[in-house]
Design a protein around this motif. Structure first.
Motif, PDB file in Angstrom:
ATOM      1  N   SER A 148     -64.158 -48.758-109.208  1.00 16.92           N
ATOM      2  CA  SER A 148     -65.432 -49.416-109.484  1.00 16.92           C
ATOM      3  C   SER A 148     -66.440 -49.143-108.381  1.00 16.92           C
ATOM      4  CB  SER A 148     -65.215 -50.926-109.641  1.00 16.92           C
ATOM      5  OG  SER A 148     -66.414 -51.581-109.994  1.00 16.92           O
ATOM      6  N   LEU A 149     -65.974 -49.121-107.136  1.00 12.83           N
ATOM      7  CA  LEU A 149     -66.861 -48.801-106.009  1.00 12.83           C
ATOM      8  C   LEU A 149     -67.338 -47.357-106.101  1.00 12.83           C
ATOM      9  CD1 LEU A 149     -68.069 -49.544-103.208  1.00 12.83           C
ATOM     10  CD2 LEU A 149     -65.913 -48.777-102.205  1.00 12.83           C
ATOM     11  N   LEU A 150     -66.421 -46.458-106.409  1.00  8.83           N
ATOM     12  CA  LEU A 150     -66.753 -45.035-106.451  1.00  8.83           C
ATOM     13  C   LEU A 150     -67.691 -44.703-107.610  1.00  8.83           C
ATOM     14  CD1 LEU A 150     -66.161 -42.190-105.263  1.00  8.83           C
ATOM     15  CD2 LEU A 150     -64.249 -42.041-106.868  1.00  8.83           C
ATOM     16  N   MET A 151     -67.394 -45.227-108.797  1.00  7.02           N
ATOM     17  CA  MET A 151     -68.179 -44.900-109.980  1.00  7.02           C
ATOM     18  C   MET A 151     -69.395 -45.803-110.140  1.00  7.02           C
ATOM     19  SD  MET A 151     -65.214 -44.109-112.804  1.00  7.02           S
ATOM     20  CE  MET A 151     -66.467 -43.862-114.070  1.00  7.02           C
ATOM     21  N   GLY A 152     -69.221 -47.099-109.885  1.00  7.76           N
ATOM     22  CA  GLY A 152     -70.292 -48.048-110.139  1.00  7.76           C
ATOM     23  C   GLY A 152     -71.384 -48.033-109.103  1.00  7.76           C
ATOM     24  N   PHE A 153     -71.041 -47.712-107.850  1.00  5.51           N
ATOM     25  CA  PHE A 153     -72.045 -47.744-106.784  1.00  5.51           C
ATOM     26  C   PHE A 153     -72.432 -46.351-106.301  1.00  5.51           C
ATOM     27  CE2 PHE A 153     -70.380 -52.030-106.630  1.00  5.51           C
ATOM     28  CZ  PHE A 153     -71.518 -52.782-106.402  1.00  5.51           C
ATOM     29  N   ALA A 154     -71.447 -45.442-106.203  1.00  5.63           N
ATOM     30  CA  ALA A 154     -71.757 -44.100-105.728  1.00  5.63           C
ATOM     31  C   ALA A 154     -72.023 -43.126-106.864  1.00  5.63           C
ATOM     32  CB  ALA A 154     -70.619 -43.574-104.855  1.00  5.63           C
ATOM     33  N   GLY A 155     -71.709 -43.510-108.097  1.00  3.38           N
ATOM     34  CA  GLY A 155     -71.975 -42.652-109.237  1.00  3.38           C
ATOM     35  C   GLY A 155     -71.103 -41.417-109.320  1.00  3.38           C
ATOM     36  N   GLN A 156     -69.917 -41.445-108.661  1.00  2.37           N
ATOM     37  CA  GLN A 156     -69.002 -40.304-108.665  1.00  2.37           C
ATOM     38  C   GLN A 156     -67.829 -40.589-109.601  1.00  2.37           C
ATOM     39  OE1 GLN A 156     -70.169 -37.662-106.791  1.00  2.37           O
ATOM     40  NE2 GLN A 156     -71.829 -39.135-106.502  1.00  2.37           N
ATOM     41  N   VAL A 157     -67.525 -39.655-110.481  1.00  2.11           N
ATOM     42  CA  VAL A 157     -66.463 -39.840-111.473  1.00  2.11           C
ATOM     43  C   VAL A 157     -65.201 -39.142-110.989  1.00  2.11           C
ATOM     44  CG1 VAL A 157     -65.779 -39.510-113.867  1.00  2.11           C
ATOM     45  CG2 VAL A 157     -68.187 -39.902-113.299  1.00  2.11           C
ATOM     46  N   SER A 158     -64.105 -39.895-110.911  1.00  2.00           N
ATOM     47  CA  SER A 158     -62.833 -39.328-110.467  1.00  2.00           C
ATOM     48  C   SER A 158     -61.750 -39.633-111.485  1.00  2.00           C
ATOM     49  CB  SER A 158     -62.441 -39.901-109.097  1.00  2.00           C
ATOM     50  OG  SER A 158     -61.125 -39.495-108.751  1.00  2.00           O
ATOM     51  N   LEU A 159     -61.060 -38.592-111.914  1.00  2.00           N
ATOM     52  CA  LEU A 159     -59.905 -38.746-112.789  1.00  2.00           C
ATOM     53  C   LEU A 159     -58.607 -38.471-112.026  1.00  2.00           C
ATOM     54  CD1 LEU A 159     -61.101 -37.048-116.107  1.00  2.00           C
ATOM     55  CD2 LEU A 159     -60.813 -39.480-115.650  1.00  2.00           C
ATOM     56  N   GLY A 160     -58.678 -38.591-110.702  1.00  2.00           N
ATOM     57  CA  GLY A 160     -57.507 -38.276-109.893  1.00  2.00           C
ATOM     58  C   GLY A 160     -57.055 -39.393-108.982  1.00  2.00           C
ATOM     59  N   GLY A 175     -74.315 -50.022 -98.522  1.00  2.00           N
ATOM     60  CA  GLY A 175     -74.165 -50.349 -99.932  1.00  2.00           C
ATOM     61  C   GLY A 175     -75.459 -50.133-100.701  1.00  2.00           C
ATOM     62  N   ARG A 176     -76.572 -50.495-100.105  1.00  2.47           N
ATOM     63  CA  ARG A 176     -77.867 -50.248-100.752  1.00  2.47           C
ATOM     64  C   ARG A 176     -78.134 -48.750-100.863  1.00  2.47           C
ATOM     65  NH1 ARG A 176     -79.020 -54.734 -97.445  1.00  2.47           N
ATOM     66  NH2 ARG A 176     -79.905 -53.425 -95.796  1.00  2.47           N
ATOM     67  N   LEU A 204     -78.083 -43.693-104.157  1.00  2.00           N
ATOM     68  CA  LEU A 204     -77.405 -42.420-104.409  1.00  2.00           C
ATOM     69  C   LEU A 204     -76.972 -42.317-105.859  1.00  2.00           C
ATOM     70  CD1 LEU A 204     -74.768 -40.902-102.004  1.00  2.00           C
ATOM     71  CD2 LEU A 204     -74.357 -40.916-104.446  1.00  2.00           C
ATOM     72  N   ALA A 205     -76.439 -43.420-106.406  1.00  2.00           N
ATOM     73  CA  ALA A 205     -75.990 -43.416-107.797  1.00  2.00           C
ATOM     74  C   ALA A 205     -77.159 -43.244-108.755  1.00  2.00           C
ATOM     75  CB  ALA A 205     -75.238 -44.712-108.108  1.00  2.00           C
ATOM     76  N   THR A 206     -78.330 -43.774-108.385  1.00  2.00           N
ATOM     77  CA  THR A 206     -79.503 -43.659-109.253  1.00  2.00           C
ATOM     78  C   THR A 206     -80.032 -42.232-109.276  1.00  2.00           C
ATOM     79  OG1 THR A 206     -80.102 -45.950-108.784  1.00  2.00           O
ATOM     80  CG2 THR A 206     -81.815 -44.531-109.706  1.00  2.00           C
ATOM     81  N   TYR A 266     -72.211 -39.932 -97.250  1.00  2.00           N
ATOM     82  CA  TYR A 266     -71.936 -41.180 -97.949  1.00  2.00           C
ATOM     83  C   TYR A 266     -70.964 -40.952 -99.102  1.00  2.00           C
ATOM     84  CZ  TYR A 266     -75.162 -44.309 -95.530  1.00  2.00           C
ATOM     85  OH  TYR A 266     -75.763 -45.104 -94.593  1.00  2.00           O
ATOM     86  N   LYS A 267     -71.143 -39.869 -99.838  1.00  2.00           N
ATOM     87  CA  LYS A 267     -70.246 -39.559-100.938  1.00  2.00           C
ATOM     88  C   LYS A 267     -68.816 -39.341-100.433  1.00  2.00           C
ATOM     89  CE  LYS A 267     -71.682 -36.483-103.896  1.00  2.00           C
ATOM     90  NZ  LYS A 267     -72.334 -35.267-104.448  1.00  2.00           N
ATOM     91  N   LEU A 268     -68.685 -38.653 -99.318  1.00  2.00           N
ATOM     92  CA  LEU A 268     -67.360 -38.382 -98.773  1.00  2.00           C
ATOM     93  C   LEU A 268     -66.693 -39.656 -98.274  1.00  2.00           C
ATOM     94  CD1 LEU A 268     -65.377 -36.089 -98.147  1.00  2.00           C
ATOM     95  CD2 LEU A 268     -66.434 -35.896 -95.888  1.00  2.00           C
ATOM     96  N   VAL A 269     -67.463 -40.521 -97.623  1.00  2.00           N
ATOM     97  CA  VAL A 269     -66.895 -41.760 -97.083  1.00  2.00           C
ATOM     98  C   VAL A 269     -66.418 -42.682 -98.203  1.00  2.00           C
ATOM     99  CG1 VAL A 269     -67.454 -43.889 -95.855  1.00  2.00           C
ATOM    100  CG2 VAL A 269     -68.160 -41.687 -94.907  1.00  2.00           C
ATOM    101  N   VAL A 270     -67.221 -42.853 -99.247  1.00  2.00           N
ATOM    102  CA  VAL A 270     -66.812 -43.748-100.320  1.00  2.00           C
ATOM    103  C   VAL A 270     -65.664 -43.143-101.122  1.00  2.00           C
ATOM    104  CG1 VAL A 270     -68.391 -42.899-102.126  1.00  2.00           C
ATOM    105  CG2 VAL A 270     -67.724 -45.305-102.096  1.00  2.00           C
ATOM    106  N   PHE A 271     -65.615 -41.828-101.218  1.00  2.00           N
ATOM    107  CA  PHE A 271     -64.496 -41.149-101.880  1.00  2.00           C
ATOM    108  C   PHE A 271     -63.206 -41.399-101.102  1.00  2.00           C
ATOM    109  CE2 PHE A 271     -62.141 -37.142-102.956  1.00  2.00           C
ATOM    110  CZ  PHE A 271     -62.015 -37.386-104.321  1.00  2.00           C
ATOM    111  N   ALA A 272     -63.272 -41.288 -99.772  1.00  3.70           N
ATOM    112  CA  ALA A 272     -62.102 -41.533 -98.939  1.00  3.70           C
ATOM    113  C   ALA A 272     -61.702 -43.007 -98.959  1.00  3.70           C
ATOM    114  CB  ALA A 272     -62.381 -41.077 -97.512  1.00  3.70           C
ATOM    115  N   LEU A 273     -62.686 -43.909 -98.994  1.00  4.20           N
ATOM    116  CA  LEU A 273     -62.374 -45.341 -99.021  1.00  4.20           C
ATOM    117  C   LEU A 273     -61.672 -45.724-100.315  1.00  4.20           C
ATOM    118  CD1 LEU A 273     -62.612 -48.093 -97.652  1.00  4.20           C
ATOM    119  CD2 LEU A 273     -64.861 -48.365 -98.718  1.00  4.20           C
TER     120      LEU A 273
END
Length: 346
Positions: free
Chosen positions: A61-73, A195-196, A201-203, A218-225
């Motif tokens: 939810s953090l990755l997709m809902g806030f950063a807008g990155q889709v992960s199927l892994g 977070g803001r 970024l997602a927008t 930011y994308k890398l950090v939230v992906f790692a988190l």
């Protein structure tokens, strides 16, 4: 005077809503702690798996809902955490070290593969992360130190020093304690300045970059988190089951996390928990249905895919924002009128 009264009324509504949410959160914590004392062994197993799924789904939810990155892994990071904790413990390291290392190794692995993968967007990124999970499953099934297709067995129980966990109730408390920690971290992330930046970024990544936001970092950090959350859940899973194998982390599990996040409400912390609960209970019901006499051997997978598709269609059509946003919408403070804001009418 009307403006002051309207602002006071809005402040009271907000304060009342905040107090209600705090009370609801305290009640949820009390129920979560009490349930392991009253559930039987089969129900406790479902309760533990539900908590583990919720931990991973919060990251999704953090990755997709806030950063807008889709992960199927995300199932890959779940497996990395499980194998990390299992291998360290089986090689003589303390279980606590294995559990601490699980999210760290998963986050490091995500950071390494994320540097090239996060140059992709949308469905290209989704397919790339799915490919990562398929590659890892293939490697885990062939490498000797991971146990091959048989996997790793006889993993010691989790413990600290001479104390060891000796029941499902203890693992339930550990799981839900980890979930509380993950939710707290996520809450602080999304309410902070980063977070803001993630919302921006997602927008629009272009608009965010033009505003001075380091998009790639930011994308890398939230992906790692989000991977660290999955790795933590995987570490607990390996100690709870005492066994890990490639079959423990099928591709379907990553799809399941996506469905949980969408059903509960992307971009909401409690939505991830609600979605994980709804889908986990649904899956358990489907498993019992598939186990009835006369059902074919492929019934569990067929039913799972069919129901996931049906649930997604229903949610997209009738609850596009998810369960939690739909249920809490009525708690939002009423909008003040144009006159109360000092804005002249048309």
């Amino acid at each position: 005077m009307k403006k002051v009264a309207a602002e006071t009324a809005a402040a009271r509504v907000i304060a009342g809503s905040t107090a209600a949410r705090i009370a609801a959160g305290a009640a949820a914590v009390a129920v979560a702690l009490a349930l392991p004392l009253v559930l039987d062994d089969s129900a406790l197993a479902v309760y533990v798996l539900l908590g583990l799924a919720a931990i991973v789904t919060v990251g999704v939810s953090l990755l997709m809902g806030f950063a807008g990155q889709v992960s199927l892994g995300q199932g890959a990071f779940y497996g990395v955490g499980a194998y990390t904790a299992a291998l360290l413990t089986l090689n003589g390291f303390p279980p606590l070290l294995g559990l601490v290392a699980a999210p760290l190794v998963a986050a490091l692995f995500a950071a390494v593969i994320g540097m090239p993968l996060l140059r992709l967007r949308g469905h290209h990124l989704a397919f790339a992360t799915l490919a990562v999970q398929l590659i890892l499953l293939s490697l885990a099934g062939q490498l000797e130190f991971t146990g091959g297709d048989i996997g790793l067995q006889a993993i010691p129980q989790f413990g600290v020093g001479s104390w060891e966990m000796d029941g499902a109730a203890a693992y339930a408390w550990l799981t839900w304690g980890a979930l509380a920690l993950v939710m707290l971290v996520t809450h602080h992330v999304i309410t902070s300045r980063p977070g803001r930046a993630l919302r921006a970024l997602a927008t629009s990544e272009t608009a965010a970059a033009s505003s001075g936001i380091p998009v790639g970092r930011y994308k890398l950090v939230v992906f790692a988190l989000s991977a660290a959350f999955a790795g933590l859940a995987g570490g607990i899973y390996c100690f709870y089951t005492g066994y890990v194998a490639p079959g423990s982390f099928p591709v379907l599990i990553s799809i399941q996390y996506i469905v949980m996040a969408v059903v509960g409400g992307l971009g909401t912390v409690w939505g991830a928990v609600a979605g994980a609960g709804a889908i986990t209970l649904l899956v358990q019901g489907l498993d019992r249905l598939a186990a009835l006499p006369g059902m074919p051997s492929y019934a569990p997978s067929v039913l799972s895919y069919a129901v996931y598709a049906l649930v997604l269609i229903v949610v997209v059509l009738f609850l596009p924002q998810g369960l939690v946003p739909a249920l809490t919408r009525r708690d939002r403070p009423p909008k003040t009128s144009r006159a109360s804001r000092g804005v002249p009418g048309d």
